[in-house]
Design an enzyme around this catalytic site. Structure first.
Site, PDB file in Angstrom:
ATOM      1  N   THR A 241       0.840  -1.202   0.000  1.00  0.00           N
ATOM      2  CA  THR A 241       0.000   0.000   0.000  1.00  0.00           C
ATOM      3  C   THR A 241       0.871   1.246   0.000  1.00  0.00           C
ATOM      4  O   THR A 241       2.020   1.216   0.469  1.00  0.00           O
ATOM      5  CB  THR A 241      -0.932   0.031   1.233  1.00  0.00           C
ATOM      6  OG1 THR A 241      -1.830   1.121   1.099  1.00  0.00           O
ATOM      7  CG2 THR A 241      -0.170   0.193   2.534  1.00  0.00           C
TER       8      THR A 241
ATOM      9  N   LYS B  80      -0.223   3.659   4.047  1.00  0.00           N
ATOM     10  CA  LYS B  80       0.109   3.505   5.465  1.00  0.00           C
ATOM     11  C   LYS B  80       1.491   4.136   5.705  1.00  0.00           C
ATOM     12  O   LYS B  80       1.580   5.340   5.857  1.00  0.00           O
ATOM     13  CB  LYS B  80      -0.010   2.049   5.865  1.00  0.00           C
ATOM     14  CG  LYS B  80      -1.473   1.556   5.667  1.00  0.00           C
ATOM     15  CD  LYS B  80      -1.741   0.183   6.194  1.00  0.00           C
ATOM     16  CE  LYS B  80      -3.048  -0.414   5.723  1.00  0.00           C
ATOM     17  NZ  LYS B  80      -4.244   0.130   6.364  1.00  0.00           N
TER      18      LYS B  80
ATOM     19  N   THR C 162     -11.103   4.949 -12.711  1.00  0.00           N
ATOM     20  CA  THR C 162     -10.222   6.103 -12.934  1.00  0.00           C
ATOM     21  C   THR C 162      -8.910   5.915 -12.182  1.00  0.00           C
ATOM     22  O   THR C 162      -8.903   5.436 -11.045  1.00  0.00           O
ATOM     23  CB  THR C 162     -10.935   7.387 -12.448  1.00  0.00           C
ATOM     24  OG1 THR C 162     -12.154   7.505 -13.180  1.00  0.00           O
ATOM     25  CG2 THR C 162     -10.080   8.619 -12.663  1.00  0.00           C
TER      26      THR C 162
HETATM   27  C1  PLP Z   1      -3.294  -6.626   5.386  1.00  0.00           C
HETATM   28  C2  PLP Z   1      -3.959  -5.536   4.616  1.00  0.00           C
HETATM   29  N1  PLP Z   1      -4.015  -5.648   3.273  1.00  0.00           N
HETATM   30  C3  PLP Z   1      -4.614  -4.688   2.532  1.00  0.00           C
HETATM   31  C4  PLP Z   1      -5.171  -3.571   3.114  1.00  0.00           C
HETATM   32  C5  PLP Z   1      -5.808  -2.523   2.250  1.00  0.00           C
HETATM   33  O1  PLP Z   1      -4.930  -1.424   2.103  1.00  0.00           O
HETATM   34  P1  PLP Z   1      -5.484  -0.065   1.530  1.00  0.00           P
HETATM   35  O2  PLP Z   1      -5.829   0.767   2.709  1.00  0.00           O
HETATM   36  O3  PLP Z   1      -4.381   0.505   0.687  1.00  0.00           O
HETATM   37  O4  PLP Z   1      -6.677  -0.411   0.709  1.00  0.00           O
HETATM   38  C6  PLP Z   1      -5.140  -3.423   4.488  1.00  0.00           C
HETATM   39  C7  PLP Z   1      -5.739  -2.206   5.107  1.00  0.00           C
HETATM   40  O5  PLP Z   1      -6.092  -2.030   6.172  1.00  0.00           O
HETATM   41  C8  PLP Z   1      -4.517  -4.430   5.269  1.00  0.00           C
HETATM   42  O6  PLP Z   1      -4.493  -4.346   6.601  1.00  0.00           O
END
Ligand code: PLP
Length: 411
Positions: free
Chosen positions: A249, A252, A282
């Site tokens: 991601t 975070k 998009t």
């Molecule tokens: C283990 C895990 N994968 C994926 C995500 C999703 O991330 P994003 O906030 O970028 O959608 C999270 C989000 O809390 C997560 O804890």
């Protein structure tokens, strides 16, 4: 218009169910102050405001207010405006998206990377598309995988096997039970965010080698924070080359927004070409891509920030343990304090907020198993000694107030 179905009553029923189970979620309205994170302002339901300190955010390193990230976003928005104006295919690919993908491919030592609007979408879109690319694919998924992976695996129409959390023997059993010729993929995480424990990456890679399976890892709670360049636990442990698809991601530790996969050029090309969650939406605003790229590039070099982050987590754990509070410590940056029932967890959270200006959201079933309801703290390099003292004092007083058990410190 008269409906034959009473939709309104059905909505009431669905919402009442959540209230009755104590699972109805209320959002706390907070406004972060740029340059002053983790400080923020809480606007209460009655409209009055109170200063608070955020202790449960996922902006783990404070990059959401880093000057390098802010400058890149300002420059991009001034240069090209707000939105991308299209899907990646239809006028929504910019130099900012390409630069970010190159930065991410380099981060993980992969040929390519593919951007999504979030890591949730990256997981869901990729895992639900893979059976189209590999007919007959069986996905072996850790029982504690994130909802986005569960959803992707569930929707993909392919076969799935759930192995007990981090249980290599169970995974082996499941692999052995299937046709050796069936295409297989093992999906798991590097850091599980509720307990802060690590996945057994190298053992899973060994099994994948033995059974000819692909490997898919979610490094959402590790990228930016682990590894000498922030490439996650797979970089720290020198295992990235053994993973076929790395998910991460930008929202975070990188403090911005967006998600991605990093993999071979051919894998990214195929997902790019077949995943509806990539194709029919998009693309990220260019300024978001620019900010994320600046953050990724910065954290490739800022080991000091990573060290401070780990130090803060160690100090907080040590101090909470010193109070005899039951914390889970797997050596990661996540600090869960187990309260053990939803009522006390909410009381603690409410009082911390109202009486001490400390914001930590209660975490209840179904996010965690019943009986393990908790407060989950995310210390960061921008939480100073004063913030830490206030948190410790507040927890100490409220733990006593609720007459909750403490460990026998003499023992
Ligand atoms: C283990 C895990 N994968 C994926 C995500 C999703 O991330 P994003 O906030 O970028 O959608 C999270 C989000 O809390 C997560 O804890």
């Amino acid at each position: 218009m008269e409906h034959t179905v009473d939709f309104s009553a059905q909505l009431d029923r669905a919402l009442n169910n959540l209230h009755e189970e104590g699972r109805y979620r209320t959002f706390i309205d907070i406004e972060r102050q740029q340059g002053n994170f983790p400080h923020a302002t809480w606007t209460k339901p009655d409209g009055t405001q109170q200063p608070i300190t955020v202790w449960c955010g996922n902006d783990y390193l404070g990059m959401g207010q880093h000057p390098v990230v802010m400058a890149a976003m300002h420059d991009a928005i001034d240069a090209v405006g707000a939105g991308s104006g299209g899907t990646r295919n239809i006028s929504g690919t910019t130099v900012f998206h390409k630069r970010l993908e190159a930065e991410l491919a380099d981060l993980h030592g992969k040929e390519s990377a593919l951007l999504f609007t979030s890591a949730y979408i990256a997981n869901d879109a990729t895992l639900s598309t893979l059976p189209k690319l590999f007919p007959g694919l069986i996905i072996y998924s850790d029982a504690l995988n994130h909802a986005s992976m569960i959803e992707g695996v569930r929707r993909n129409g392919g076969a799935k096997r759930i192995f007990r959390h981090n249980d290599i023997a169970h995974l082996r059993e499941l692999l052995e039970a299937d046709d050796p010729k069936a295409p297989k993929l093992i999906a798991f995480e590097s850091v599980y965010s509720m307990d802060g424990d690590f996945g057994p990456i190298s053992e899973i890679c060994d099994l994948a080698d033995e059974f000819g399976a692909l490997t898919y890892i979610d490094e959402v709670h590790a990228v930016g924070m682990y590894g000498p360049r922030g490439g996650g636990v797979t970089e720290r442990d020198n295992l990235a080359h053994r993973i076929d698809i790395i998910n991460g991601t930008l929202a975070k530790a990188y403090g911005v927004m967006g998600g991605y996969i990093a993999a071979s050029e051919k894998m990214c090309d195929a997902v790019r070409s077949y995943a509806p969650g990539f194709i029919f939406t998009t693309s990220l605003p260019p300024a978001v891509a620019a900010g994320a790229a600046a953050s990724v590039a910065h954290l490739k070099k800022d080991q000091d920030l990573r060290d401070q982050h780990q130090t803060q987590a160690k100090i907080l754990k040590l101090r909470l343990k010193g109070l005899g509070l039951p914390i889970i410590d797997h050596g990661s940056h996540i600090v869960p304090v187990i309260v053990g029932d939803p009522v006390h967890t909410k009381v603690l959270s409410d009082h911390l907020l109202a009486d001490y200006g400390i914001y930590v959201q209660p975490i209840n079933f179904p996010t965690v198993p019943r009986g393990t309801e908790r407060l989950r703290f995310t210390p960061s390099p921008v939480h100073g000694p004063d913030e830490m003292d206030k948190l410790i004092n507040g927890m100490d007083a409220l733990w006593s107030h609720c007459a909750l058990n403490r460990a026998d410190l003499a023992g």
